[in-house]
Write a protein that holds these residues in place. Structure first.
Motif, short mmCIF file in Angstrom:
data_model
loop_
_atom_site.label_atom_id
_atom_site.label_comp_id
_atom_site.label_asym_id
_atom_site.label_seq_id
_atom_site.Cartn_x
_atom_site.Cartn_y
_atom_site.Cartn_z
N VAL A 291 0.84 -1.21 0.00
CA VAL A 291 0.00 0.00 0.00
C VAL A 291 0.87 1.25 0.00
O VAL A 291 0.58 2.24 -0.69
CB VAL A 291 -0.95 -0.02 1.22
CG1 VAL A 291 -1.54 1.36 1.47
CG2 VAL A 291 -2.07 -1.03 0.98
N ASN A 292 1.95 1.21 0.76
CA ASN A 292 2.85 2.37 0.78
C ASN A 292 3.66 2.48 -0.50
O ASN A 292 3.86 3.58 -1.03
CB ASN A 292 3.77 2.27 1.99
CG ASN A 292 3.06 2.62 3.29
OD1 ASN A 292 2.87 3.78 3.61
ND2 ASN A 292 2.62 1.61 4.02
N HIS A 293 4.09 1.36 -1.03
CA HIS A 293 4.88 1.38 -2.26
C HIS A 293 4.06 1.88 -3.45
O HIS A 293 4.55 2.68 -4.26
CB HIS A 293 5.42 -0.02 -2.56
CG HIS A 293 6.19 -0.09 -3.84
ND1 HIS A 293 7.49 0.34 -3.95
CD2 HIS A 293 5.84 -0.55 -5.08
CE1 HIS A 293 7.92 0.15 -5.20
NE2 HIS A 293 6.94 -0.39 -5.90
N TYR A 294 2.83 1.42 -3.55
CA TYR A 294 1.96 1.79 -4.68
C TYR A 294 1.08 2.99 -4.36
O TYR A 294 0.03 3.18 -4.99
CB TYR A 294 1.08 0.59 -5.05
CG TYR A 294 1.83 -0.59 -5.61
CD1 TYR A 294 2.54 -0.50 -6.80
CD2 TYR A 294 1.81 -1.82 -4.95
CE1 TYR A 294 3.22 -1.60 -7.31
CE2 TYR A 294 2.48 -2.92 -5.46
CZ TYR A 294 3.19 -2.80 -6.64
OH TYR A 294 3.84 -3.90 -7.15
N ASP A 295 1.50 3.82 -3.43
CA ASP A 295 0.67 4.90 -2.91
C ASP A 295 0.02 5.74 -4.01
O ASP A 295 -1.20 5.99 -3.98
CB ASP A 295 1.51 5.80 -2.01
CG ASP A 295 0.72 6.96 -1.45
OD1 ASP A 295 -0.11 6.74 -0.56
OD2 ASP A 295 0.93 8.10 -1.93
N LYS A 296 0.78 6.18 -5.00
CA LYS A 296 0.21 7.09 -6.00
C LYS A 296 -0.71 6.39 -6.99
O LYS A 296 -1.40 7.04 -7.76
CB LYS A 296 1.33 7.82 -6.74
CG LYS A 296 2.21 6.95 -7.61
CD LYS A 296 3.26 7.82 -8.29
CE LYS A 296 4.18 6.99 -9.19
NZ LYS A 296 5.20 7.85 -9.85
N ARG B 182 -5.08 3.58 6.38
CA ARG B 182 -4.36 4.17 5.25
C ARG B 182 -5.22 4.14 3.98
O ARG B 182 -5.26 5.12 3.23
CB ARG B 182 -3.05 3.42 5.02
CG ARG B 182 -2.22 3.92 3.82
CD ARG B 182 -1.81 5.38 3.97
NE ARG B 182 -0.99 5.60 5.15
CZ ARG B 182 0.34 5.45 5.17
NH1 ARG B 182 0.98 5.06 4.07
NH2 ARG B 182 1.02 5.68 6.27
N LYS C 79 -7.06 7.27 1.68
CA LYS C 79 -7.00 7.38 0.21
C LYS C 79 -8.40 7.36 -0.42
O LYS C 79 -8.53 7.39 -1.64
CB LYS C 79 -6.16 6.24 -0.35
CG LYS C 79 -4.75 6.15 0.17
CD LYS C 79 -3.88 7.29 -0.35
CE LYS C 79 -3.59 7.12 -1.82
NZ LYS C 79 -2.66 8.15 -2.32
#
Length: 237
Positions: free
Chosen positions: A121-126, A160, A164
């Motif tokens: 989730v953090n890596h693919y944030d955008k 998180r 989003k």
């Protein structure tokens, strides 16, 4: 549109007809064998495309499309996150990013289950946007197992995603609280007295507005096939 996620507990070729009868548009199938082993004989409805990921040909993650939907692995895919797979789904005037999930990476000493989702989730944030985004699969997690000192627990993943604009369809539709689910998706050793809710479908706000229903499979019927039951999510066209 109908999205179904179901951990089939291996040997999907012997069980496919049953879940195909539910008429999915997209299936997310953890613990599925490699497509070379799949032969859908005497099944009226045939998939239009299958993507598969894994090191063990007997037990990987399959994403299966029907009804002219098409699947494309996103170029940003990072194989370090096993198994959280970013896919572009197109068809029938729809376009969305699907993150297929099977949170299971025994090689990661920092956490092999929900921690995998947290990292992804953090890596693919955008790429996790408030529109046209779905995460579906076996998260192997529930708020009841949160470890307060671990940042990447179930509740922090949910928080998180909500930041989003992405929400659990089951919890929204059935007005449930995380960790207090009335409908289990997994039964340890197939025992009805050991129920847990581990499988989820999260969607962005635009899809949530089109949500029609969320159905959780019945224990009595599905235990002949797996220790999980399917999560069946329908959206208005």
């Amino acid at each position: 549109m109908k999205i179904i996620t179901w951990n089939c507990n291996m040997a999907f070729r012997k069980k496919a007809a049953t879940v195909f009868r539910l008429q999915p548009d997209v299936l997310v199938i953890p613990e599925c064998e490699h497509p070379d082993k799949l032969m859908f004989i005497n099944i009226d409805v045939q998939p239009t495309q299958i993507l598969w990921f894994g090191a063990n040909h007997h037990k990987g993650l399959a994403i299966i499309a029907f009804n002219n939907y098409k699947l494309k692995l996103l170029d940003v895919h990072n194989p370090a996150f096993k198994m959280i797979i970013p896919i572009r789904v197109t068809g029938n005037k729809r376009k969305f990013n699907l993150f297929a999930v099977w949170a299971n990476n025994p090689q990661d000493k920092d956490g092999k289950y929900v921690e995998q989702v947290w990292k992804a989730v953090n890596h693919y944030d955008k790429y996790l946007k408030k529109t046209s985004t779905i995460l579906a699969g076996d998260f192997n997690s529930n708020a009841i197992w949160d470890r307060k000192r671990r940042i990447g627990n179930h509740s922090t993943v949910v928080k998180r995603l909500e930041e989003k604009g992405i929400y659990s369809t089951y919890h929204q539709h059935h007005k449930q609280m995380q960790g207090k689910e009335e409908h289990p998706t997994f039964f340890l050793y197939k025992n009805k007295d050991k129920p847990y809710h581990l499988d989820y479908c999260f969607v962005s706000k635009d899809l949530l507005q089109k949500l029609r229903s969320v159905e959780i499979g019945d224990h009595t019927f599905w235990m002949q096939y797996s220790d999980h039951v399917p999560v069946i999510v329908r959206f208005d066209d």
